[in-house]
Write a protein that holds these residues in place. Structure first.
Motif, short mmCIF file in Angstrom:
data_model
loop_
_atom_site.label_atom_id
_atom_site.label_comp_id
_atom_site.label_asym_id
_atom_site.label_seq_id
_atom_site.Cartn_x
_atom_site.Cartn_y
_atom_site.Cartn_z
N TRP A 51 -43.48 92.84 33.08
CA TRP A 51 -43.04 91.74 32.23
C TRP A 51 -43.89 90.52 32.57
O TRP A 51 -44.14 90.24 33.75
CB TRP A 51 -41.56 91.41 32.46
N ILE A 257 -43.71 97.47 20.68
CA ILE A 257 -42.73 96.39 20.56
C ILE A 257 -42.63 95.98 19.10
O ILE A 257 -43.65 95.66 18.47
CB ILE A 257 -43.15 95.17 21.41
N GLY A 276 -30.55 91.03 25.26
CA GLY A 276 -31.91 91.52 25.40
C GLY A 276 -32.56 91.72 24.05
O GLY A 276 -32.27 91.03 23.07
N THR A 277 -33.47 92.68 23.96
CA THR A 277 -34.15 92.96 22.70
C THR A 277 -33.15 93.26 21.59
O THR A 277 -33.33 92.82 20.45
CB THR A 277 -35.12 94.14 22.88
N ALA A 281 -33.80 88.89 21.67
CA ALA A 281 -34.52 88.12 22.69
C ALA A 281 -36.04 88.32 22.66
O ALA A 281 -36.75 87.60 23.35
CB ALA A 281 -34.00 88.49 24.08
N THR A 282 -36.53 89.27 21.89
CA THR A 282 -37.98 89.45 21.75
C THR A 282 -38.52 88.49 20.71
O THR A 282 -38.05 88.49 19.56
CB THR A 282 -38.31 90.90 21.36
N ARG A 283 -39.50 87.67 21.07
CA ARG A 283 -40.07 86.71 20.12
C ARG A 283 -40.89 87.47 19.07
O ARG A 283 -41.85 88.17 19.41
CB ARG A 283 -40.96 85.71 20.85
N TYR A 288 -43.04 88.59 23.53
CA TYR A 288 -42.51 88.20 24.84
C TYR A 288 -40.98 88.21 24.81
O TYR A 288 -40.36 87.80 23.82
CB TYR A 288 -43.01 86.82 25.24
N THR A 289 -40.38 88.66 25.93
CA THR A 289 -38.92 88.83 25.98
C THR A 289 -38.30 88.28 27.25
O THR A 289 -37.19 87.73 27.22
CB THR A 289 -38.58 90.33 25.88
N VAL A 293 -34.60 86.33 27.88
CA VAL A 293 -33.51 87.05 28.55
C VAL A 293 -32.91 86.20 29.66
O VAL A 293 -31.68 86.15 29.83
CB VAL A 293 -34.02 88.39 29.10
N PRO A 315 -31.33 83.34 21.35
CA PRO A 315 -32.57 83.24 22.14
C PRO A 315 -33.57 82.25 21.55
O PRO A 315 -34.32 81.61 22.29
CB PRO A 315 -33.12 84.67 22.10
#
Length: 417
Positions: A51, A257, A276-277, A281-283, A288-289, A293, A315
């Motif tokens: 990460w 992703i 999370g994802t 939470a994933t841009r 990016y995550t 998180v 997020p």
């Protein structure tokens, strides 16, 4: 029927472990009982991942970082590069196994945490909270009940969206014979790679020392490559562009992703939430995550530990999501050249401002200044068009991001001189 725990967390990846860590911090005004449910050791547990994120030096996980860099470099397709030097931030790389070891040491000192190794078959809302139905390694059924349940498992299907691209990549951890890497500088995007007909590609180099680095080939496009396609792309990048000479591959990583403007629902009932994802939470514009998180986990824990009713933190704000939707559509439609688009941003925007923007923390005036560095006509055309585009059913999730597979001593992949 009373709940067995205040909180049940499903999954012990980045999101699940981070939330457990923040909920179980010492000196809580409202002590909480927490159950952390994870798959038994075996194929259902993901292999190690990496990460990356950015924050000031002295972060909570600095003692476990694989490396960090005060400089980021972006190389244009024709060779010139832009180097962003940071006075207040560092770009950081954290391996999942090091993160898990750090958090596990802290959680082992927490008597209020219960670990359950079992395979989850269902998560459901019930009148008193939420239930997690599981089966342990011996085949016995285990039921975990909580006032609140946080589910971090990846979504089985992506949400309906106007645009869905994939960020897919394969990387090699390489060890070179000659000292070729600058440990102070990470190559965030190297656009000297051959560009696909649709989307964009770039190289990504994270040095660990002068001889060692993670070298990746990445594409933003509609579909992933096959294994031979990634191998050829990485061979071309390491041999023809980076000119590494002789090197050994010590580990590989691969990931897919989703980059989508679909809305990930953060709630699945009165007492069951996604994090999370799975919780957005994933841009969408970057993939990016990890930093999101951490923000999400801290905000949830602060409310529950203070005894306040939960208001689920988002997020990213609406403005960030709207800008991501425009960028994804402009890229997917071919109105903007991806390499030129990102190259303009890094050449024309101060590095720390751009990282704040990429993390969703920039202010309105900063967003406007950044917008002036993008191709104005195609972006404005996309803004006008986007509200009229239908949202289509999302595809099945392809994989979890960034698995790392080690190479055995007899399986080293060696370059030609």
């Amino acid at each position: 029927m009373p709940a067995d725990f205040d909180v049940v967390i499903v999954g012990a990846g980045a999101a699940g472990l981070s939330l457990a860590h923040h909920l179980c911090a010492p000196n809580s005004p409202t002590p909480l009982s927490v159950a952390l449910v994870d798959a038994p050791p075996g194929p259902l547990r993901p292999p190690p991942r990496t990460w990356c994120f950015w924050e000031p030096p002295g972060g909570a996980y600095d003692s476990s970082l694989a490396a960090s860099w005060p400089q980021l470099r972006v190389r244009a397709a024709d060779g010139p590069c832009t180097v962003s030097r940071f006075s207040r931030l560092r770009y950081k790389m954290l391996r999942s196994d090091a993160f898990e070891a750090l958090v596990e040491r802290r959680l082992s000192l927490t008597p209020a945490l219960c670990r359950i190794d079992a395979t989850v078959s269902a998560v459901r809302d019930v009148p008193y909270g939420g239930e997690v139905l599981t089966q342990d390694a011996s085949g016995e059924s285990v039921l975990a009940r909580g006032r609140l349940v946080f589910d971090s498992r990846p979504p089985r299907r992506l949400p309906p969206a106007r645009t869905t691209l994939l960020q897919h990549f394969t990387g090699w951890f390489v060890r070179t014979e000659r000292p070729l890497f600058d440990p102070a500088t990470a190559d965030l995007m190297d656009f000297r790679t051959p560009q696909p007909a649709h989307g964009l590609s770039f190289g990504y180099v994270l040095p660990l020392d002068p001889h060692t680095a993670l070298v990746e080939y990445t594409e933003f496009s509609a579909a992933p490559l096959d294994a031979d396609g990634y191998r050829r792309a990485l061979r071309h990048y390491t041999d023809e562009i980076l000119r590494l000479g002789r090197f050994h591959v010590t580990a590989r990583e691969h990931g897919v992703i989703p980059m989508t403007d679909g809305h990930f629902p953060h709630r699945q009932g009165r007492s069951v939430y996604r994090i999370g994802t799975a919780g957005g939470a994933t841009r969408p514009s970057t993939g990016y995550t990890f930093a999101a998180v951490q923000r999400q986990s801290r905000a949830i824990a602060a409310q529950l530990r203070a005894g306040r009713p939960l208001r689920m933190p988002l997020p990213y704000g609406r403005r960030a999501r709207a800008m991501d939707a425009v960028m994804l559509r402009a890229l997917d439609s071919g109105r903007v050249d991806g390499a030129d688009f990102f190259g303009r941003l890094f050449r024309g925007v101060p590095g720390e401002r751009l990282l704040r923007f990429m993390d969703g923390g920039s202010r309105l005036h900063e967003d406007l200044l950044i917008g002036l560095r993008t191709p104005m006509v195609p972006m404005l055309r996309t803004v006008v068009e986007l509200p009229f585009r239908p949202r289509r059913e999302g595809p099945v999730t392809l994989s979890s991001p960034s698995p790392i597979s080690p190479i055995s001593p007899t399986d080293h992949e060696e370059s030609t001189p």
